[in-house]
Motif scaffolding. Structure first.
Motif, PDB file in Angstrom:
ATOM      1  N   LEU A   1       0.827  -1.205   0.000  1.00  0.00           N
ATOM      2  CA  LEU A   1       0.000   0.000   0.000  1.00  0.00           C
ATOM      3  C   LEU A   1       0.864   1.260   0.000  1.00  0.00           C
ATOM      4  O   LEU A   1       0.354   2.362  -0.184  1.00  0.00           O
ATOM      5  CB  LEU A   1      -0.930   0.014   1.229  1.00  0.00           C
ATOM      6  CG  LEU A   1      -1.980  -1.109   1.296  1.00  0.00           C
ATOM      7  CD1 LEU A   1      -2.741  -1.041   2.611  1.00  0.00           C
ATOM      8  CD2 LEU A   1      -2.949  -1.019   0.130  1.00  0.00           C
TER       9      LEU A   1
ATOM     10  N   THR B   1      -7.326  -2.990   5.764  1.00  0.00           N
ATOM     11  CA  THR B   1      -6.561  -2.436   4.641  1.00  0.00           C
ATOM     12  C   THR B   1      -7.201  -1.157   4.111  1.00  0.00           C
ATOM     13  O   THR B   1      -6.504  -0.232   3.692  1.00  0.00           O
ATOM     14  CB  THR B   1      -6.460  -3.463   3.502  1.00  0.00           C
ATOM     15  OG1 THR B   1      -7.772  -3.885   3.132  1.00  0.00           O
ATOM     16  CG2 THR B   1      -5.661  -4.673   3.928  1.00  0.00           C
TER      17      THR B   1
ATOM     18  N   ALA C   1      -5.315   2.350   3.902  1.00  0.00           N
ATOM     19  CA  ALA C   1      -5.276   3.062   2.621  1.00  0.00           C
ATOM     20  C   ALA C   1      -5.822   4.473   2.775  1.00  0.00           C
ATOM     21  O   ALA C   1      -5.272   5.440   2.232  1.00  0.00           O
ATOM     22  CB  ALA C   1      -6.073   2.289   1.570  1.00  0.00           C
TER      23      ALA C   1
END
Length: 604
Positions: A427, A491, A495
């Motif tokens: 990421l 996630t 992000a």
């Protein structure tokens, strides 16, 4: 008188010497834990002579020094010999396979793979003739388990892999541990995205596949369609003239399970699965966790040798001595033979899932190997942690300096830790780097909070909940703790945090295009559109735009997404689905739904 000129002596041609065949260059294997003195003995050289040769080449080494790839290469040059440096585990593996007379048949290790909800765990449970199917969140198995069953007096080891796409790393690791993959496909659904994924993992690992077409008892089952779809994936079943074994089964009704097990054993005989029982026991850590009563424990599948209690071992950077062995039912074992799954107690700390488990002949050698591995890590260039708070980080961003987000990962089992270590660093961008400064299993501890405070890191907890004492300490230390039980939310949050660090611009990313083919009025629900995905994909909660000709008649979100009456998270191109839209009921046949998602990116 004239002197007679002496006659020249006849030239005697010497017979050419037979060309001597060049001596073959010696070749040796050096394994971890070997000292320079032991290396000299292995090369049949005087240790002092070897030191002198090395010194002449500018290498100042000690006789007690442990070998590593660099020193092994230097010795090879000094001794005019090819030297291959191997980890201790690879050396044992090489020895095990280099003695064909010692290789004997072992039971097959079988991995069950397939699309979510196609009945993998139900099939395994039916084979075991028990009712131990765990109802996990989301209806999928989160952690790998291994079980042994007996058929026709022959044991078979089964690995049950997780079914969710986020755990592809675990599934790939499972395929590498296995001899045969049983690919479960629901007869009414056919080949699905995770089915293709499973086929790819099995092929990448070079593992043969047996197809189990499940749910053949259902009236909508279509076995021929499944076989046709498989042929498009390069799997041609035997009754269609191919090499792939297929068996129609019903896990629910326990139908044809004996035939499936018979095919597994038949294929195992064909591919000749063997092990060397005389080398020090070697296996692979399948799963690891911190047990509140037993301490660090790991599920190990033995591959070579026979594992017993009281022997020293090493696994990655973790060492120990086997305190006890248990089978999958928790019964104590005296020994574990090849292909057996066994729970091992005696680790100094939780090992890493996927690492080798290797028995070492002596404690001294074990310590040397561990010393060499730790030394290698210490020699690596340390990454200096910047002491910044999030506020300080934002200030640095505004000034255009380098940015970093430090994370500490804690999870309930090692498999989850491994997945998070794989999916979080990617990421990162060229402007913001994610650095995992520590990761381990078990609940969040005081030392984790202290480390986070010192390095200004955020603690991420997966499937664990910190106690009040830890929360109070984190508050005092100014450490942020975030806990999750669903990976995609974790996630997504990371992000979002990353794009929030930049000056954001919002852009639309095209996902897919869907045609409304019929509109149904459902009592108490409202309008539901029967749709066909023309392009791309559609996901639940996706943002959408309804187009009627060239006119935009609605913008909003997907409220519900179903396929074959089941709620789903995603539908791909070429599939039908049912869609409900949030705050919009005026859907008409022929409307086109354009799905997209909004992304925040750095302004350029």
């Amino acid at each position: 008188m004239k002197k007679e000129t002496p006659k020249p002596k006849p030239v005697v041609k010497k017979k050419p010497k037979a060309e001597e065949a060049p001596k073959p260059r010696c070749h040796h294997f050096f394994a971890e834990g070997l000292t320079l003195r032991e290396a000299a003995v292995k090369l049949k050289l005087n240790p002092k002579e070897l030191l002198a040769r090395l010194s002449a080449r500018g290498h100042n080494l000690e006789l007690s020094e442990l070998m590593d790839p660099a020193s092994a290469a230097s010795i090879g040059q000094a001794a005019d010999c090819d030297i291959e440096f191997l980890s201790y585990e690879k050396e044992i593996h090489r020895i095990a396979l280099s003695e064909p007379s010692e290789l004997v048949p072992r039971p097959p290790v079988v991995t069950i793979m397939g699309h979510v909800d196609h009945g993998k765990t139900t099939l395994l449970d039916a084979i075991r003739s028990s009712n131990l199917v765990g109802k996990e969140s989301g209806g999928i198995t989160q952690h790998i388990g291994a079980y042994r069953v007996t058929f026709n007096n022959r044991p078979i080891t089964f690995i049950d892999t997780p079914g969710h796409e986020a755990f592809t790393q675990l599934r790939a690791r499972g395929a590498k541990l296995t001899d045969i993959v049983v690919l479960v496909i629901a007869a009414e659904d056919g080949v699905m995205p995770q089915t293709r994924e499973a086929i790819s993992h099995a092929r990448a690992a070079g593992v043969p596949i047996i197809v189990a077409i499940n749910k053949i008892d259902k009236p909508e089952a279509n076995i021929d369609r499944v076989k046709q779809q498989l042929s498009k994936e390069g799997l041609l079943v035997e009754d269609w003239g191919g090499q792939t074994i297929s068996v129609g089964v019903s896990a629910k009704e326990k139908k044809n399970l004996g035939e499936l097990l018979e095919m597994i054993l038949l294929l195992a005989d064909v591919i000749e699965i063997k092990a060397n029982r005389k080398v020090p026991a070697q296996g692979v850590v399948l799963e690891a966790r911190l047990d509140s009563q037993k301490g660090p424990v790991a599920t190990v599948i033995v591959q070579h040798g026979i594992l017993t209690a009281a022997v020293p071992f090493i696994s990655g950077l973790v060492a120990g001595r086997v305190r006890a062995l248990f089978d999958e039912a928790g019964r104590p074992l005296k020994r574990a033979e090849p292909s057996m799954p066994v729970e091992v107690l005696g680790f100094s700390e939780v090992p890493v899932a996927g690492d080798y488990f290797q028995v070492i002949p002596g404690v001294d050698l074990m310590k040397r190997i561990l010393e060499g591995r730790l030394s290698k890590i210490k020699k690596a260039e340390p990454v200096k942690a910047e002491r910044v708070t999030l506020d300080e980080l934002f200030r640095k961003i505004e000034e255009g300096e380098a940015k970093e987000l430090a994370l500490i990962i804690k999870a309930d089992v090692q498999g989850s830790v491994e997945v998070l270590r794989d999916i979080l660093p990617p990421l990162s961008s060229d402007k913001i780097k994610i650095r995992i400064i520590h990761s381990s299993t078990g609940n969040i501890s005081e030392s984790d909070v202290v480390l986070a405070s010192a390095s200004k890191a955020i603690i991420i907890g997966y499937n664990i909940k910190p106690g009040q004492r830890i929360q109070d300490l984190a508050k005092r230390e100014g450490v942020e703790i975030r806990t999750y039980d669903i990976i995609y939310q974790l996630t997504e949050d990371i992000a979002k945090a990353l794009v929030g660090m930049l000056e954001p611009v919002v852009r639309e990313v095209y996902m897919g295009r869907i045609e409304i083919r019929r509109v149904f009025q459902i009592p108490k629900v409202g309008a539901i559109a029967g749709c066909y995905v023309l392009d791309g994909r559609i996901t639940r909660n996706a943002e959408i735009r309804v187009m009627r000709g060239q006119e935009v008649v609605h913008e909003g979100r997907i409220a519900s997404l179903k396929r074959l009456k089941e709620n789903v998270n995603e539908v791909a191109k070429g599939y039908e689905c049912g869609i409900g839209l949030d705050k919009f009921k005026d859907m008409q046949e022929g409307d086109i739904i354009v799905a997209f998602q909004k992304e925040k990116t750095r302004a350029v």
